[in-house]
Design an enzyme around this catalytic site. Structure first.
Site, PDB file in Angstrom:
ATOM      1  N   SER A  40       0.361  -1.563   0.129  1.00 47.50           N
ATOM      2  CA  SER A  40      -0.276  -0.093   0.058  1.00 47.50           C
ATOM      3  C   SER A  40       0.808   0.986   0.057  1.00 47.50           C
ATOM      4  CB  SER A  40      -1.041  -0.239   1.650  1.00 47.50           C
ATOM      5  OG  SER A  40       0.087   0.292   2.077  1.00 47.50           O
ATOM      6  N   HIS A 155      -3.462  -6.418   2.794  1.00 47.04           N
ATOM      7  CA  HIS A 155      -2.442  -6.936   3.191  1.00 47.04           C
ATOM      8  C   HIS A 155      -3.152  -8.328   3.337  1.00 47.04           C
ATOM      9  CE1 HIS A 155       0.100  -3.682   5.057  1.00 47.04           C
ATOM     10  NE2 HIS A 155       0.205  -4.168   3.636  1.00 47.04           N
ATOM     11  N   GLU A 164      -5.077  -1.700   9.539  1.00 51.28           N
ATOM     12  CA  GLU A 164      -3.733  -3.006  10.269  1.00 51.28           C
ATOM     13  C   GLU A 164      -3.720  -2.150  11.758  1.00 51.28           C
ATOM     14  OE1 GLU A 164       0.453  -1.129  10.105  1.00 51.28           O
ATOM     15  OE2 GLU A 164       0.585  -1.811   7.416  1.00 51.28           O
ATOM     16  N   GLU A 205       1.165  -9.829   7.384  1.00 52.47           N
ATOM     17  CA  GLU A 205       2.091  -8.920   8.426  1.00 52.47           C
ATOM     18  C   GLU A 205       2.054  -9.880   9.647  1.00 52.47           C
ATOM     19  OE1 GLU A 205       2.248  -4.710   9.089  1.00 52.47           O
ATOM     20  OE2 GLU A 205       2.611  -4.838   6.998  1.00 52.47           O
ATOM     21  N   ASP A 243      -3.981   1.449  11.787  1.00 56.47           N
ATOM     22  CA  ASP A 243      -3.335   1.994  10.270  1.00 56.47           C
ATOM     23  C   ASP A 243      -4.494   1.521   9.442  1.00 56.47           C
ATOM     24  OD1 ASP A 243      -2.460   2.737   8.066  1.00 56.47           O
ATOM     25  OD2 ASP A 243      -0.477   1.364   7.651  1.00 56.47           O
ATOM     26  N   GLU A 285      -2.821   5.861  11.833  1.00 54.25           N
ATOM     27  CA  GLU A 285      -2.210   6.326  10.767  1.00 54.25           C
ATOM     28  C   GLU A 285      -2.557   6.108   9.273  1.00 54.25           C
ATOM     29  OE1 GLU A 285       1.681   3.939  10.246  1.00 54.25           O
ATOM     30  OE2 GLU A 285       1.655   3.755   8.334  1.00 54.25           O
ATOM     31  N   ASP A 312       2.102   8.833   6.657  1.00 55.99           N
ATOM     32  CA  ASP A 312       2.699   7.387   6.273  1.00 55.99           C
ATOM     33  C   ASP A 312       2.494   8.018   4.668  1.00 55.99           C
ATOM     34  OD1 ASP A 312       3.706   5.229   4.475  1.00 55.99           O
ATOM     35  OD2 ASP A 312       2.729   3.898   5.653  1.00 55.99           O
ATOM     36  N   LYS A 337       9.785   4.640   6.997  1.00 56.25           N
ATOM     37  CA  LYS A 337      10.249   3.489   6.406  1.00 56.25           C
ATOM     38  C   LYS A 337      11.325   4.224   5.611  1.00 56.25           C
ATOM     39  CE  LYS A 337       5.483   2.031   5.243  1.00 56.25           C
ATOM     40  NZ  LYS A 337       4.125   2.267   4.688  1.00 56.25           N
ATOM     41  N   HIS A 365       8.198  -1.250   8.995  1.00 54.79           N
ATOM     42  CA  HIS A 365       9.156  -2.241   8.292  1.00 54.79           C
ATOM     43  C   HIS A 365       7.568  -2.113   7.065  1.00 54.79           C
ATOM     44  CE1 HIS A 365       5.276  -5.000   9.043  1.00 54.79           C
ATOM     45  NE2 HIS A 365       4.830  -3.639   9.459  1.00 54.79           N
ATOM     46  N   LYS A 388       6.894  -0.296  14.485  1.00 48.57           N
ATOM     47  CA  LYS A 388       6.002  -1.364  14.025  1.00 48.57           C
ATOM     48  C   LYS A 388       6.327  -2.288  13.128  1.00 48.57           C
ATOM     49  CE  LYS A 388       3.486   0.112  10.544  1.00 48.57           C
ATOM     50  NZ  LYS A 388       2.297   0.668   9.004  1.00 48.57           N
TER      51      LYS A 388
HETATM   52  P1  PGA Z   1       3.194  -1.502   2.725  1.00 48.93           P
HETATM   53  O1  PGA Z   1       2.261  -1.346   4.640  1.00 48.93           O
HETATM   54  O2  PGA Z   1       4.644  -1.513   3.604  1.00 48.93           O
HETATM   55  O3  PGA Z   1       1.816  -2.236   2.147  1.00 48.93           O
HETATM   56  O4  PGA Z   1       3.432   0.151   2.117  1.00 48.93           O
HETATM   57  C1  PGA Z   1       2.413  -0.486   5.499  1.00 48.93           C
HETATM   58  C2  PGA Z   1       2.369   0.742   5.539  1.00 48.93           C
HETATM   59  O5  PGA Z   1       0.529   1.209   5.311  1.00 48.93           O
HETATM   60  O6  PGA Z   1       2.367   0.687   6.912  1.00 48.93           O
HETATM   61 ZN    ZN Z   2       0.716   2.652   6.813  1.00 47.91          ZN
END
Ligand code: PGA
Ligand code: ZN
Length: 428
Positions: A40, A155, A164, A205, A243, A285, A312, A337, A365, A388
């Site tokens: 995402s 996911h 999430e 995840e 999230d 988030e 994010d 990230k 991650h 996370k």
């Molecule tokens: P992604 O999702 O690693 O698939 O982008 C993680 C997130 O949205 O925080």
């Molecule tokens: Zn996110």
């Protein structure tokens, strides 16, 4: 003094190709990195280089061109003598690529090199990676792990729109206690799902992916599982972080699809306001889509002094974007990230900007991971108190938590938990 630069096409946790990078220095120090990959993704992220025109391999998702970037142009650059710092090399990598989004050489190639070089330099200094990454202004600390125990969105193959549902053991006083609580609640959740006749299959995840529709059903399950494991749900007990990854469930007409409902921005904000009354949610988030700028303003105005609002998809670990978001007062925290921006140096800049601007940081991650545990050290070095890395299960997820346990055992003096400035802001 950099003599070896090698890359290899390996698999990530979704079975898709990614890179591993090895770097060797003249004095014999070496560094390795495994490159993560998101599903995402934010639209302004640095761009992975994949072999799209060759769909005879991995359906076009191969990374042999990115391997070629590392072993060709990048290796030639790095073997030049006279480098004095990682920052200098990272800057030269950005310049060599020449695009704004690192798409020519590939952000996957560049971030792998940057991470492997950071490790090689840390090895040369003889300390742990976090000791190399930490800056003078920061007191390193062990982060509260945010375990993603229920997966939805892109996911997981279930009807849950929010991506999430994380548990954060705020009551823990040490890394090992936090990991134990996370694993015990995860086990209680599995038992609960089984008792309800739900599937206990997993999402990307490592969290469970039951056939739930509304986010409140998932939240209620987290509270029950926490109690069943013998802990207290609450902001000072086992707290919840969400999230939703709202960019993924925004309809073309601007509404948000949540279960059977279609919500306007203000209706979704109201829904969040009720959720945080009913459940011990401390952080949300990507509560709204990355391009819902006005929505982010009202969300921040409405809930920003009560909970953490993490950007994010909209911030993408980009120092320029984060700087402007801080100036405009959008959200109050940033997800961090490495592969969203593409070098360790720019990642550290993003963290420093947040710190100076009073924004919290959560180290993260990606949904596609390897056993690389770089982000554990990054989280300790950032001193931000939050990470996370998915569920307390599956090898690529626990690699990070296990590394944190190793660091905690190695350096028993390191403090654990949210820094005071964050816990005070949210009245913990
Ligand atoms: P992604 O999702 O690693 O698939 O982008 C993680 C997130 O949205 O925080
Ligand atoms: Zn996110």
């Amino acid at each position: 003094e950099i003599i070896n630069v090698d890359a290899l096409e390996i698999l990530d946790s979704r079975g898709r190709p990614t890179l591993s990078v090895h770097i060797g220095l003249a004095d014999g120090s070496t560094g390795w990195a495994g490159v993560p990959s998101g599903a995402s993704t934010g639209s302004r992220e640095a761009v992975e280089l994949r072999d799209h025109e060759d769909d005879s391999r991995y359906g076009g998702a191969g990374v042999l061109k990115a391997v070629g970037s590392v072993e060709g142009e990048i290796a030639r650059l790095l073997r030049r003598c006279g480098w004095t710092s990682l920052a200098e090399v990272d800057e030269a990598l950005v310049e060599l690529d020449g695009t704004d989004d690192k798409s020519r050489l590939g952000a996957n190639a560049i971030v792998g090199v940057s991470m492997a070089l950071a490790r090689a330099l840390a090895a040369r200094e003889g300390g742990l990676l976090y000791e190399y990454l930490v800056s003078e202004q920061v007191a390193p600390r062990l982060p509260v792990p945010h375990f993603n125990v229920l997966n939805g969105g892109v996911h997981a193959a279930n009807p849950l729109d929010f991506q999430e549902f994380m548990i954060a053991p705020m009551c823990a006083t040490s890394m090992s206690e936090a990991v134990q609580i996370g694993a015990e609640v995860y086990a209680a959740l599995r038992r609960r799902l089984a008792a309800e006749g739900q599937t206990t299959t997993l999402g990307d995840e490592g969290g469970f992916a039951p056939q739930l529709t509304d986010p409140e059903e998932a939240l209620a399950l987290l509270v029950t599982a926490t109690e069943n494991a013998g802990y207290t749900p609450g902001l000072r007990g086992v707290a919840i972080a969400l999230d939703p990854a709202a960019s993924e469930f925004r309809e073309p007409d601007g509404s948000y699809r949540v279960g059977r409902a279609r919500l306007s921005t203000s209706e979704l904000i109201k829904r969040y306001a009720v959720m945080i009354e009913d459940y011990p949610i401390w952080s949300i988030e990507d509560g709204l889509a990355e391009d819902d700028e006005d929505g982010w303003h009202s969300l921040t105005g409405r809930l920003g002094d009560r909970i953490q609002l993490v950007g994010d998809d909209n911030f993408v670990t980009n120092p320029k974007i984060i700087k402007s978001a801080i100036e405009r007062g959008i959200g109050n925290a940033a997800l961090i990230k490495l592969n969203q921006i593409g070098t360790v140096t720019e990642t550290l800049q993003a963290i420093a900007l947040c710190r100076d601007g009073g924004y919290a940081q959560m180290i993260s991650h990606r949904s596609g991971e390897t056993h690389d545990d770089f982000i554990a050290d990054l989280a300790v070095a950032a001193g931000c108190g939050q990470i996370k890395s998915g569920a307390p299960a599956r090898g690529e997820r626990v690699a990070k938590y296990n590394r944190l346990l190793e660091i905690a055992a190695h350096d028993p003096h390191l403090p654990f938990g949210l820094p005071g400035v964050i816990s005070r802001r949210h009245a913990f």
